[in-house]
Write a protein that holds these residues in place. Structure first.
Motif, PDB file in Angstrom:
ATOM      1  N   UNK A 127      21.248 -14.329  11.387  1.00  0.00           N
ATOM      2  CA  UNK A 127      20.953 -15.736  11.261  1.00  0.00           C
ATOM      3  C   UNK A 127      21.108 -16.128   9.795  1.00  0.00           C
ATOM      4  N   UNK A 128      21.625 -17.339   9.623  1.00  0.00           N
ATOM      5  CA  UNK A 128      21.808 -17.869   8.275  1.00  0.00           C
ATOM      6  C   UNK A 128      21.353 -19.320   8.267  1.00  0.00           C
ATOM      7  N   UNK A 129      20.647 -19.707   7.232  1.00  0.00           N
ATOM      8  CA  UNK A 129      20.206 -21.086   7.066  1.00  0.00           C
ATOM      9  C   UNK A 129      20.939 -21.653   5.864  1.00  0.00           C
ATOM     10  N   UNK A 130      21.429 -22.881   5.998  1.00  0.00           N
ATOM     11  CA  UNK A 130      22.191 -23.496   4.916  1.00  0.00           C
ATOM     12  C   UNK A 130      21.846 -24.968   4.811  1.00  0.00           C
ATOM     13  N   UNK A 131      21.880 -25.493   3.608  1.00  0.00           N
ATOM     14  CA  UNK A 131      21.661 -26.927   3.374  1.00  0.00           C
ATOM     15  C   UNK A 131      22.997 -27.665   3.292  1.00  0.00           C
ATOM     16  N   UNK A 132      24.102 -26.985   3.578  1.00  0.00           N
ATOM     17  CA  UNK A 132      25.428 -27.609   3.504  1.00  0.00           C
ATOM     18  C   UNK A 132      25.604 -28.626   4.627  1.00  0.00           C
ATOM     19  N   UNK A 133      26.546 -29.525   4.435  1.00  0.00           N
ATOM     20  CA  UNK A 133      26.896 -30.465   5.505  1.00  0.00           C
ATOM     21  C   UNK A 133      27.526 -29.652   6.635  1.00  0.00           C
ATOM     22  N   UNK A 134      27.542 -30.197   7.858  1.00  0.00           N
ATOM     23  CA  UNK A 134      28.181 -29.453   8.952  1.00  0.00           C
ATOM     24  C   UNK A 134      29.620 -29.049   8.643  1.00  0.00           C
ATOM     25  N   UNK A 135      30.410 -29.964   8.078  1.00  0.00           N
ATOM     26  CA  UNK A 135      31.813 -29.643   7.762  1.00  0.00           C
ATOM     27  C   UNK A 135      31.899 -28.536   6.714  1.00  0.00           C
ATOM     28  N   UNK A 136      31.073 -28.606   5.681  1.00  0.00           N
ATOM     29  CA  UNK A 136      31.084 -27.578   4.640  1.00  0.00           C
ATOM     30  C   UNK A 136      30.608 -26.231   5.185  1.00  0.00           C
ATOM     31  N   UNK A 137      29.591 -26.266   6.043  1.00  0.00           N
ATOM     32  CA  UNK A 137      29.087 -25.019   6.628  1.00  0.00           C
ATOM     33  C   UNK A 137      30.162 -24.357   7.485  1.00  0.00           C
ATOM     34  N   UNK A 138      30.866 -25.151   8.286  1.00  0.00           N
ATOM     35  CA  UNK A 138      31.922 -24.576   9.126  1.00  0.00           C
ATOM     36  C   UNK A 138      33.086 -24.080   8.282  1.00  0.00           C
ATOM     37  N   UNK A 139      33.427 -24.788   7.206  1.00  0.00           N
ATOM     38  CA  UNK A 139      34.507 -24.330   6.320  1.00  0.00           C
ATOM     39  C   UNK A 139      34.133 -22.988   5.697  1.00  0.00           C
ATOM     40  N   UNK A 140      32.869 -22.844   5.290  1.00  0.00           N
ATOM     41  CA  UNK A 140      32.410 -21.590   4.705  1.00  0.00           C
ATOM     42  C   UNK A 140      32.519 -20.458   5.731  1.00  0.00           C
ATOM     43  N   UNK A 141      32.073 -20.711   6.961  1.00  0.00           N
ATOM     44  CA  UNK A 141      32.142 -19.682   7.999  1.00  0.00           C
ATOM     45  C   UNK A 141      33.585 -19.329   8.346  1.00  0.00           C
ATOM     46  N   UNK A 142      34.459 -20.331   8.415  1.00  0.00           N
ATOM     47  CA  UNK A 142      35.869 -20.063   8.700  1.00  0.00           C
ATOM     48  C   UNK A 142      36.505 -19.231   7.598  1.00  0.00           C
ATOM     49  N   UNK A 143      36.113 -19.487   6.341  1.00  0.00           N
ATOM     50  CA  UNK A 143      36.633 -18.694   5.225  1.00  0.00           C
ATOM     51  C   UNK A 143      36.198 -17.232   5.339  1.00  0.00           C
ATOM     52  N   UNK A 144      35.083 -16.997   6.027  1.00  0.00           N
ATOM     53  CA  UNK A 144      34.588 -15.631   6.257  1.00  0.00           C
ATOM     54  C   UNK A 144      35.192 -15.013   7.517  1.00  0.00           C
ATOM     55  N   UNK A 145      36.076 -15.763   8.195  1.00  0.00           N
ATOM     56  CA  UNK A 145      36.721 -15.236   9.384  1.00  0.00           C
ATOM     57  C   UNK A 145      35.979 -15.522  10.678  1.00  0.00           C
ATOM     58  N   UNK A 146      34.964 -16.335  10.623  1.00  0.00           N
ATOM     59  CA  UNK A 146      34.206 -16.665  11.830  1.00  0.00           C
ATOM     60  C   UNK A 146      34.826 -17.884  12.515  1.00  0.00           C
ATOM     61  N   UNK A 147      34.792 -17.876  13.844  1.00  0.00           N
ATOM     62  CA  UNK A 147      35.400 -18.972  14.608  1.00  0.00           C
ATOM     63  C   UNK A 147      34.378 -19.852  15.290  1.00  0.00           C
ATOM     64  N   UNK A 148      33.157 -19.323  15.514  1.00  0.00           N
ATOM     65  CA  UNK A 148      32.133 -20.069  16.232  1.00  0.00           C
ATOM     66  C   UNK A 148      30.800 -19.909  15.518  1.00  0.00           C
ATOM     67  N   UNK A 149      29.912 -20.889  15.736  1.00  0.00           N
ATOM     68  CA  UNK A 149      28.566 -20.812  15.174  1.00  0.00           C
ATOM     69  C   UNK A 149      27.582 -21.341  16.205  1.00  0.00           C
ATOM     70  N   UNK A 150      26.414 -20.757  16.236  1.00  0.00           N
ATOM     71  CA  UNK A 150      25.339 -21.239  17.095  1.00  0.00           C
ATOM     72  C   UNK A 150      24.490 -22.184  16.258  1.00  0.00           C
ATOM     73  N   UNK A 151      24.334 -23.406  16.709  1.00  0.00           N
ATOM     74  CA  UNK A 151      23.468 -24.352  16.005  1.00  0.00           C
ATOM     75  C   UNK A 151      22.350 -24.768  16.945  1.00  0.00           C
ATOM     76  N   UNK A 152      21.163 -24.946  16.399  1.00  0.00           N
ATOM     77  CA  UNK A 152      20.004 -25.295  17.209  1.00  0.00           C
ATOM     78  C   UNK A 152      19.094 -26.193  16.396  1.00  0.00           C
ATOM     79  N   UNK A 153      18.330 -26.962  17.091  1.00  0.00           N
ATOM     80  CA  UNK A 153      17.419 -27.891  16.444  1.00  0.00           C
ATOM     81  C   UNK A 153      17.956 -29.307  16.553  1.00  0.00           C
ATOM     82  N   UNK A 154      17.081 -30.220  16.914  1.00  0.00           N
ATOM     83  CA  UNK A 154      17.479 -31.592  17.224  1.00  0.00           C
ATOM     84  C   UNK A 154      18.330 -32.230  16.129  1.00  0.00           C
ATOM     85  N   UNK A 155      17.868 -32.233  14.904  1.00  0.00           N
ATOM     86  CA  UNK A 155      18.598 -32.914  13.830  1.00  0.00           C
ATOM     87  C   UNK A 155      19.892 -32.191  13.472  1.00  0.00           C
TER      88      UNK A 155
END
Length: 89
Positions: free
Chosen positions: A1-29
């Motif tokens: 699990x990883x917690x980040x204060x990045x915007x959704x687009x920035x968080x996904x760009x960071x994960x894609x740069x690490x070779x990840x294709x999917x992320x689990x997101x949870x929590x209403x906001x």
């Protein structure tokens, strides 16, 4: 699990740069932010068999309708119903 204060687009760009294709997101906001950014491809919605007298909207206010395409539904002995949807076009 990883917690980040990045915007959704920035968080996904960071994960894609690490070779990840999917992320689990949870929590209403958090889910709301990813929905607004168009970054949710599929979702699982679990219904608990309890009627609440008051509460908050599951996804809050979103700017427009988001079509969902039903993929599967599972039921559990406890009464939970879990449905998987793909976010439509």
């Amino acid at each position: 699990m990883r917690i980040s204060a990045r915007s959704p687009a920035d968080a996904m760009a960071m994960l894609q740069a690490e070779g990840r294709r999917r992320a689990y997101v949870d929590g209403r906001q958090i889910v709301q932010a990813f929905l607004r950014a168009g970054l949710i491809a599929d979702m699982v919605i679990t219904q608990v068999p309890v009627l609440l007298g008051t509460g908050r909207r599951l996804f809050g206010t979103i700017p427009s309708d988001i079509p969902l395409i039903h993929q599967a539904t599972r039921t559990f002995p406890s009464g939970l119903v879990q449905s998987k949807y793909r976010v439509g076009p």
